[in-house]
Design a protein around this motif. Sequence first.
Motif, PDB file in Angstrom:
ATOM      1  N   GLU A   1       0.837  -1.197   0.000  1.00 24.61           N
ATOM      2  CA  GLU A   1       0.000   0.000   0.000  1.00 24.61           C
ATOM      3  C   GLU A   1       0.880   1.258   0.000  1.00 24.61           C
ATOM      4  OE1 GLU A   1      -3.597   1.946   2.661  1.00 24.61           O
ATOM      5  OE2 GLU A   1      -3.053  -0.152   2.992  1.00 24.61           O
ATOM      6  N   GLY A   2       1.915   1.248   0.821  1.00 26.79           N
ATOM      7  CA  GLY A   2       2.837   2.378   0.876  1.00 26.79           C
ATOM      8  C   GLY A   2       3.555   2.602  -0.436  1.00 26.79           C
ATOM      9  N   LEU A   3       3.993   1.520  -1.068  1.00 28.00           N
ATOM     10  CA  LEU A   3       4.678   1.646  -2.363  1.00 28.00           C
ATOM     11  C   LEU A   3       3.741   2.183  -3.433  1.00 28.00           C
ATOM     12  CD1 LEU A   3       6.854  -1.589  -2.436  1.00 28.00           C
ATOM     13  CD2 LEU A   3       7.682   0.764  -2.508  1.00 28.00           C
ATOM     14  N   ALA A   4       2.515   1.651  -3.481  1.00 25.74           N
ATOM     15  CA  ALA A   4       1.554   2.127  -4.481  1.00 25.74           C
ATOM     16  C   ALA A   4       1.268   3.616  -4.280  1.00 25.74           C
ATOM     17  CB  ALA A   4       0.271   1.304  -4.410  1.00 25.74           C
ATOM     18  N   SER A   5       1.151   4.035  -3.034  1.00 29.62           N
ATOM     19  CA  SER A   5       0.947   5.464  -2.748  1.00 29.62           C
ATOM     20  C   SER A   5       2.157   6.281  -3.185  1.00 29.62           C
ATOM     21  CB  SER A   5       0.681   5.682  -1.257  1.00 29.62           C
ATOM     22  OG  SER A   5      -0.549   5.106  -0.889  1.00 29.62           O
ATOM     23  N   ALA A   6       3.342   5.735  -2.951  1.00 26.59           N
ATOM     24  CA  ALA A   6       4.570   6.421  -3.359  1.00 26.59           C
ATOM     25  C   ALA A   6       4.645   6.570  -4.881  1.00 26.59           C
ATOM     26  CB  ALA A   6       5.800   5.676  -2.844  1.00 26.59           C
TER      27      ALA A   6
ATOM     28  N   GLY B   1       2.246   7.409  -6.571  1.00 25.00           N
ATOM     29  CA  GLY B   1       1.276   8.445  -6.909  1.00 25.00           C
ATOM     30  C   GLY B   1      -0.136   7.933  -7.101  1.00 25.00           C
ATOM     31  N   LEU B   2      -0.382   6.677  -6.738  1.00 29.93           N
ATOM     32  CA  LEU B   2      -1.716   6.107  -6.894  1.00 29.93           C
ATOM     33  C   LEU B   2      -2.564   6.387  -5.657  1.00 29.93           C
ATOM     34  CD1 LEU B   2      -0.690   2.701  -8.481  1.00 29.93           C
ATOM     35  CD2 LEU B   2      -1.553   4.730  -9.649  1.00 29.93           C
ATOM     36  N   ARG B   3      -3.866   6.496  -5.861  1.00 29.20           N
ATOM     37  CA  ARG B   3      -4.816   6.732  -4.770  1.00 29.20           C
ATOM     38  C   ARG B   3      -5.283   5.371  -4.248  1.00 29.20           C
ATOM     39  NH1 ARG B   3      -7.562  10.459  -6.967  1.00 29.20           N
ATOM     40  NH2 ARG B   3      -8.852   9.107  -8.242  1.00 29.20           N
ATOM     41  N   VAL B   4      -4.670   4.938  -3.156  1.00 31.83           N
ATOM     42  CA  VAL B   4      -4.958   3.618  -2.582  1.00 31.83           C
ATOM     43  C   VAL B   4      -6.030   3.764  -1.517  1.00 31.83           C
ATOM     44  CG1 VAL B   4      -3.978   1.607  -1.428  1.00 31.83           C
ATOM     45  CG2 VAL B   4      -2.571   2.915  -3.028  1.00 31.83           C
ATOM     46  N   LEU B   5      -7.119   3.021  -1.678  1.00 32.80           N
ATOM     47  CA  LEU B   5      -8.231   3.067  -0.739  1.00 32.80           C
ATOM     48  C   LEU B   5      -8.090   2.048   0.380  1.00 32.80           C
ATOM     49  CD1 LEU B   5     -11.185   3.533  -3.250  1.00 32.80           C
ATOM     50  CD2 LEU B   5      -9.849   5.277  -2.055  1.00 32.80           C
ATOM     51  N   GLY B   6      -7.153   1.123   0.225  1.00 30.89           N
ATOM     52  CA  GLY B   6      -6.916   0.143   1.274  1.00 30.89           C
ATOM     53  C   GLY B   6      -6.297  -1.123   0.723  1.00 30.89           C
ATOM     54  N   SER B   7      -5.778  -1.925   1.653  1.00 27.16           N
ATOM     55  CA  SER B   7      -5.259  -3.244   1.300  1.00 27.16           C
ATOM     56  C   SER B   7      -5.941  -4.240   2.232  1.00 27.16           C
ATOM     57  CB  SER B   7      -3.738  -3.295   1.431  1.00 27.16           C
ATOM     58  OG  SER B   7      -3.335  -2.985   2.749  1.00 27.16           O
ATOM     59  N   PHE B   8      -6.439  -5.306   1.659  1.00 27.14           N
ATOM     60  CA  PHE B   8      -7.275  -6.244   2.388  1.00 27.14           C
ATOM     61  C   PHE B   8      -6.792  -7.683   2.211  1.00 27.14           C
ATOM     62  CE2 PHE B   8      -9.792  -2.574   1.242  1.00 27.14           C
ATOM     63  CZ  PHE B   8     -10.440  -2.263   2.424  1.00 27.14           C
ATOM     64  N   ALA B   9      -7.041  -8.475   3.249  1.00 25.50           N
ATOM     65  CA  ALA B   9      -6.746  -9.905   3.176  1.00 25.50           C
ATOM     66  C   ALA B   9      -7.777 -10.576   2.280  1.00 25.50           C
ATOM     67  CB  ALA B   9      -6.785 -10.520   4.574  1.00 25.50           C
ATOM     68  N   LYS B  10      -7.331 -11.587   1.558  1.00 20.68           N
ATOM     69  CA  LYS B  10      -8.245 -12.403   0.760  1.00 20.68           C
ATOM     70  C   LYS B  10      -8.856 -13.460   1.665  1.00 20.68           C
ATOM     71  CE  LYS B  10      -7.027 -13.169  -3.786  1.00 20.68           C
ATOM     72  NZ  LYS B  10      -6.158 -13.779  -4.794  1.00 20.68           N
ATOM     73  N   PRO B  11     -10.105 -13.791   1.487  1.00 25.44           N
ATOM     74  CA  PRO B  11     -11.032 -13.160   0.552  1.00 25.44           C
ATOM     75  C   PRO B  11     -11.585 -11.859   1.120  1.00 25.44           C
ATOM     76  CG  PRO B  11     -12.153 -14.926   1.705  1.00 25.44           C
ATOM     77  CD  PRO B  11     -10.719 -14.938   2.179  1.00 25.44           C
ATOM     78  N   LEU B  12     -11.793 -10.895   0.267  1.00 25.56           N
ATOM     79  CA  LEU B  12     -12.354  -9.605   0.645  1.00 25.56           C
ATOM     80  C   LEU B  12     -13.797  -9.811   1.095  1.00 25.56           C
ATOM     81  CD1 LEU B  12     -12.056  -6.476   0.605  1.00 25.56           C
ATOM     82  CD2 LEU B  12     -12.874  -6.552  -1.758  1.00 25.56           C
ATOM     83  N   SER B  13     -14.165  -9.197   2.206  1.00 18.96           N
ATOM     84  CA  SER B  13     -15.544  -9.333   2.679  1.00 18.96           C
ATOM     85  C   SER B  13     -16.459  -8.385   1.915  1.00 18.96           C
ATOM     86  CB  SER B  13     -15.634  -9.047   4.181  1.00 18.96           C
ATOM     87  OG  SER B  13     -15.490  -7.668   4.427  1.00 18.96           O
ATOM     88  N   LEU B  14     -17.718  -8.745   1.843  1.00 16.75           N
ATOM     89  CA  LEU B  14     -18.707  -7.905   1.189  1.00 16.75           C
ATOM     90  C   LEU B  14     -18.798  -6.548   1.888  1.00 16.75           C
ATOM     91  CD1 LEU B  14     -20.882  -7.580  -0.991  1.00 16.75           C
ATOM     92  CD2 LEU B  14     -22.506  -8.612   0.603  1.00 16.75           C
ATOM     93  N   ASP B  15     -18.740  -6.543   3.219  1.00 14.55           N
ATOM     94  CA  ASP B  15     -18.806  -5.281   3.964  1.00 14.55           C
ATOM     95  C   ASP B  15     -17.623  -4.369   3.647  1.00 14.55           C
ATOM     96  OD1 ASP B  15     -21.233  -5.837   5.149  1.00 14.55           O
ATOM     97  OD2 ASP B  15     -20.351  -6.619   6.992  1.00 14.55           O
ATOM     98  N   ALA B  16     -16.426  -4.943   3.527  1.00 13.86           N
ATOM     99  CA  ALA B  16     -15.250  -4.134   3.193  1.00 13.86           C
ATOM    100  C   ALA B  16     -15.392  -3.545   1.789  1.00 13.86           C
ATOM    101  CB  ALA B  16     -13.981  -4.973   3.299  1.00 13.86           C
ATOM    102  N   LEU B  17     -15.850  -4.363   0.848  1.00 13.60           N
ATOM    103  CA  LEU B  17     -16.042  -3.870  -0.515  1.00 13.60           C
ATOM    104  C   LEU B  17     -17.127  -2.797  -0.547  1.00 13.60           C
ATOM    105  CD1 LEU B  17     -15.254  -4.037  -3.493  1.00 13.60           C
ATOM    106  CD2 LEU B  17     -16.919  -5.896  -3.748  1.00 13.60           C
ATOM    107  N   ARG B  18     -18.194  -3.004   0.201  1.00  9.97           N
ATOM    108  CA  ARG B  18     -19.264  -2.008   0.281  1.00  9.97           C
ATOM    109  C   ARG B  18     -18.713  -0.669   0.789  1.00  9.97           C
ATOM    110  NH1 ARG B  18     -22.704  -4.606   3.217  1.00  9.97           N
ATOM    111  NH2 ARG B  18     -24.100  -5.193   1.521  1.00  9.97           N
ATOM    112  N   GLY B  19     -17.897  -0.713   1.827  1.00  9.87           N
ATOM    113  CA  GLY B  19     -17.312   0.507   2.374  1.00  9.87           C
ATOM    114  C   GLY B  19     -16.466   1.243   1.357  1.00  9.87           C
ATOM    115  N   VAL B  20     -15.662   0.509   0.611  1.00  8.65           N
ATOM    116  CA  VAL B  20     -14.811   1.115  -0.418  1.00  8.65           C
ATOM    117  C   VAL B  20     -15.664   1.757  -1.507  1.00  8.65           C
ATOM    118  CG1 VAL B  20     -13.241   0.555  -2.322  1.00  8.65           C
ATOM    119  CG2 VAL B  20     -12.800  -0.352  -0.035  1.00  8.65           C
TER     120      VAL B  20
END
Length: 140
Positions: free
Chosen positions: A101-106, A108-127
Amino acid sequence: MSETNMAAAPLRVLLLDDDPFMLELLHGMLDELGSFDVLRATCARSALRTLPTNAPDLLVCDLSLPEMDGIEFMQAASRTGFAGSVVLLSGLDKGVRNAAEGLASAYGLRVLGSFAKPLSLDALRGVVEGLVAARPGRSH
């Protein structure tokens, strides 16, 4: 289901994972959340070629990919001028996800988060809800 997803043109989402089952799972979750223009890719190199022409609003990217890993993909996406938001997924531990996440931000990308697989529906909903709220008049 949130009606905010329907207010403007649907968000374009690119799902990148080398596991077809994971792509199906993520696509199904998006279907539960609303109406999206979903693109799927199992190959990082082909996904990279589609970025300039398809301009996704959201990229959901696995970190463990053959040929080009997620970090390399993020760096290359940055070089193409990719302006969408990014969600990183990985089965690797939280330290690795945070570093990615830190590298992607470095890059210049807009990172909304990094999540463990499998991504939960609630986490995806929040994003998705956060992205929709931040871009109410966005159109393609």
